[in-house]
Design an enzyme around this catalytic site. Sequence first.
Site, PDB file in Angstrom:
ATOM      1  N   HIS A 117      -3.043  14.857  44.509  1.00  0.00           N
ATOM      2  CA  HIS A 117      -1.738  14.564  43.895  1.00  0.00           C
ATOM      3  C   HIS A 117      -1.919  13.670  42.679  1.00  0.00           C
ATOM      4  CE1 HIS A 117       2.612  13.417  43.889  1.00  0.00           C
ATOM      5  NE2 HIS A 117       2.122  12.252  43.470  1.00  0.00           N
ATOM      6  N   GLU A 118      -2.719  12.614  42.823  1.00  0.00           N
ATOM      7  CA  GLU A 118      -2.935  11.708  41.688  1.00  0.00           C
ATOM      8  C   GLU A 118      -3.706  12.401  40.570  1.00  0.00           C
ATOM      9  OE1 GLU A 118      -1.267   9.106  41.605  1.00  0.00           O
ATOM     10  OE2 GLU A 118      -0.678   9.118  43.717  1.00  0.00           O
ATOM     11  N   HIS A 124      -1.348  14.355  38.512  1.00  0.00           N
ATOM     12  CA  HIS A 124      -0.676  13.520  37.509  1.00  0.00           C
ATOM     13  C   HIS A 124      -1.546  13.379  36.261  1.00  0.00           C
ATOM     14  CE1 HIS A 124       2.979  12.285  39.417  1.00  0.00           C
ATOM     15  NE2 HIS A 124       2.394  11.672  40.442  1.00  0.00           N
ATOM     16  N   GLU A 155       6.864  14.367  40.031  1.00  0.00           N
ATOM     17  CA  GLU A 155       6.372  14.239  41.399  1.00  0.00           C
ATOM     18  C   GLU A 155       6.292  15.607  42.068  1.00  0.00           C
ATOM     19  OE1 GLU A 155       5.049  11.602  42.810  1.00  0.00           O
ATOM     20  OE2 GLU A 155       5.418  10.526  40.937  1.00  0.00           O
TER      21      GLU A 155
END
Length: 283
Positions: A141-142, A145, A219
């Site tokens: 997930h990071e 980003h 997100e």
Amino acid sequence: MKRILLYLATNIAVLAVITIVLNVLGLNRAGGGIGNILASAAVVGFTGSIVSLLLSKTMAKASVGARVITNPANEAEAWLLQTVENQARQWNLKTPEVAIYDSPDPNAFATGATRNNSLVAVSTGLLHRMTRDEVEAVLAHEMAHVGNGDMVTLTLIQGVVNTFVVFFARIIAGIVAQTRNGNESENHNGIYFVVDFVLQLLFGFLASIIVMWFSRQREYRADAGAAKLVGAPKMIAALQRLKGQGNDLPQNMTAMGIASDNKDSLLSTHPSLDNRIARLQML
């Protein structure tokens, strides 16, 4: 005390840069046409966002006391570093700095000025309270980003909305001040200042709704990127694990963290975990 000093130092630096740039460009003088007002508004609107972005890694590491892994001290740190390296390779990116910070709450965040100059940090609580599959999903997930360039994108969005907040506040304040007192009135500057200040607060609040909407969308995109990298079931399991968990990141960093059990609202930086899970289940 360290966090307060860092906050003050950053704001002083931003104000200093804005003042210098306005003076160099000749935009700090009174009056001027629409073009002059728009140019000065852009300087004010973008300077703070850009300075914050450039200092983001340094500020984040100092705020949480993060320790960057250079030589892994144990097997867990070696796995963490290797996992991020593998995910960065799948994004065709330079491996970010990987850091750990002490916190009982499971959390992680990514920041950095560019896609190839970034930081991924995880809490000790994340490593201790989640399975490796779940940690892998959080890291994915990071990395999403980072790969999506979310830090830069949000900085540009914030800069644009800041610019229009300052621009329209100054335009309307000038009209109101001239209408009430005329150009030569000694009260002109006082009325202009008050109206400009009030309108910047009002427009700033409205603009934050736009910024928060973009924040929630990023997100969803990061969750989808993680699902593509490690599989939706792992990402869903990680989000399920985060339910009811705390978030002890400093106030200025809460939007960075993955852990957020907020309810959906116009001013929330993250969608609710239930909505994020539902979106993943639809993939």
